[in-house]
Design a protein around this motif. Sequence first.
Motif, PDB file in Angstrom:
ATOM      1  N   GLY A  51       2.416  -2.106 -11.836  1.00 58.90           N
ATOM      2  CA  GLY A  51       3.329  -1.512 -11.225  1.00 58.90           C
ATOM      3  C   GLY A  51       2.094  -0.834  -9.675  1.00 58.90           C
ATOM      4  O   GLY A  51       0.579  -2.091  -9.611  1.00 58.90           O
ATOM      5  N   CYS A  52       2.441   0.375  -9.581  1.00 59.20           N
ATOM      6  CA  CYS A  52       1.806   0.715  -8.264  1.00 59.20           C
ATOM      7  C   CYS A  52      -0.055   0.887  -8.634  1.00 59.20           C
ATOM      8  O   CYS A  52      -0.276   0.546 -10.315  1.00 59.20           O
ATOM      9  CB  CYS A  52       1.955   1.947  -7.956  1.00 59.20           C
ATOM     10  SG  CYS A  52       2.469   3.381  -9.391  1.00 59.20           S
ATOM     11  N   ALA A  53      -1.076   1.035  -8.438  1.00 64.34           N
ATOM     12  CA  ALA A  53      -2.390   1.624  -8.850  1.00 64.34           C
ATOM     13  C   ALA A  53      -2.637   2.967  -8.900  1.00 64.34           C
ATOM     14  O   ALA A  53      -1.391   3.468  -8.934  1.00 64.34           O
ATOM     15  CB  ALA A  53      -3.313   1.759  -7.184  1.00 64.34           C
ATOM     16  N   PRO A  54      -3.189   3.813 -10.082  1.00 68.32           N
ATOM     17  CA  PRO A  54      -3.388   5.102 -10.914  1.00 68.32           C
ATOM     18  C   PRO A  54      -3.871   5.844  -9.021  1.00 68.32           C
ATOM     19  O   PRO A  54      -4.341   5.435  -8.120  1.00 68.32           O
ATOM     20  CB  PRO A  54      -4.307   5.420 -11.925  1.00 68.32           C
ATOM     21  CG  PRO A  54      -4.059   3.643 -11.938  1.00 68.32           C
ATOM     22  CD  PRO A  54      -3.858   2.877 -11.203  1.00 68.32           C
ATOM     23  N   TYR A  55      -2.513   6.841  -9.723  1.00 64.93           N
ATOM     24  CA  TYR A  55      -3.324   8.038  -8.026  1.00 64.93           C
ATOM     25  C   TYR A  55      -4.765   7.910  -8.313  1.00 64.93           C
ATOM     26  O   TYR A  55      -5.583   8.239  -8.811  1.00 64.93           O
ATOM     27  CB  TYR A  55      -3.110   9.283  -8.133  1.00 64.93           C
ATOM     28  CG  TYR A  55      -3.429  10.790  -7.327  1.00 64.93           C
ATOM     29  CD1 TYR A  55      -3.039  10.151  -6.319  1.00 64.93           C
ATOM     30  CD2 TYR A  55      -4.194  11.651  -7.983  1.00 64.93           C
ATOM     31  CE1 TYR A  55      -3.413  11.716  -5.474  1.00 64.93           C
ATOM     32  CE2 TYR A  55      -5.255  12.596  -6.937  1.00 64.93           C
ATOM     33  CZ  TYR A  55      -4.598  12.419  -6.603  1.00 64.93           C
ATOM     34  OH  TYR A  55      -4.834  13.806  -5.138  1.00 64.93           O
ATOM     35  N   ALA A  56      -5.320   8.373  -6.257  1.00 71.33           N
ATOM     36  CA  ALA A  56      -6.688   8.641  -6.119  1.00 71.33           C
ATOM     37  C   ALA A  56      -6.503   9.881  -4.895  1.00 71.33           C
ATOM     38  O   ALA A  56      -5.552   9.038  -4.215  1.00 71.33           O
ATOM     39  CB  ALA A  56      -7.160   6.956  -5.677  1.00 71.33           C
TER      40      ALA A  56
END
Length: 295
Positions: free
Chosen positions: A96-101
């Motif tokens: 799914g989504c990328a990790p939080y940055a």
Amino acid sequence: MNASESHASERVSARVRRVIAPNAGPFTHTGTCSYIIGSGEVAIVDPGPADPRHIAALLDAIRGERLRHILVTHTHRDHAPGARALKEATGAVIAGCAPYAPSPDIVVTGPGLDASHDTAYAPDAILAEGDRIDLGDSTVRVLETPGHTANHLCFELSEEKALFTGDHIMAWSTTVIAPPDGSMTDYMESIERLRRRDDEIYWPGHGDPVLEPQRYLRALTHHRRAREAAILQRLSDGDATIPAMVARIYESVDKRLHGAAAMTVFAHLEDLVARGVVESDGPPTLFARYARRAE
């Protein structure tokens, strides 16, 4: 059913089942909706919080089936942490989504709702626009929809013209946009993308489905523009700070939600400053002073 107990699986369409997590509250409504797509070989969209009751309910719902993918729309802690427990129990792939940055602007704007992210989220696969997952008779496609968060995704179930919208679109409430991770500019652009589609139903991360997506998107766009107009009117009337604007614009809203309202007003002001409609006494922040730019 007691509000503290996990909800049982409910079939909501031919290919979709829903399990609601026991995390009801002012920002989660009746709780996070986790969706099971397919049968036999399945995917779960938004596994929710790492609550053992909810994980047990999800595992019970797919007993005898193979969980292939755990799909995450975004990394807020009411949506993503359950992925790890499900992976440990089933061996499924977290995708799914990328990790939080963290945004580079965080040192200027402040953290907003960035502390709400699950920083331990570690996907096996980061999905992007147009990616496809096949689950027997169900096809899932990926849409990138930044705005609520920078990493937000939606998932299309092609056979049902359905879209799992996470926190991007919800029928029970407007979406909180909190800079620096949230962006009103990105959010409105993502809304316009959805207006060009022909989805027939939205399954949100909280609350009931949106049954007439295009009609709802028109109303939502009107609401956002009306909120922008209200902010501009408050500026014209002499309010220069976000707390002053929130007190007037949201005077009939539960004060427990005024913090989130302040974030949304901030997001509108950030967008208005970027468009040259409003100016601030320095970088746009929650604590800046704002004024309409002279025409």
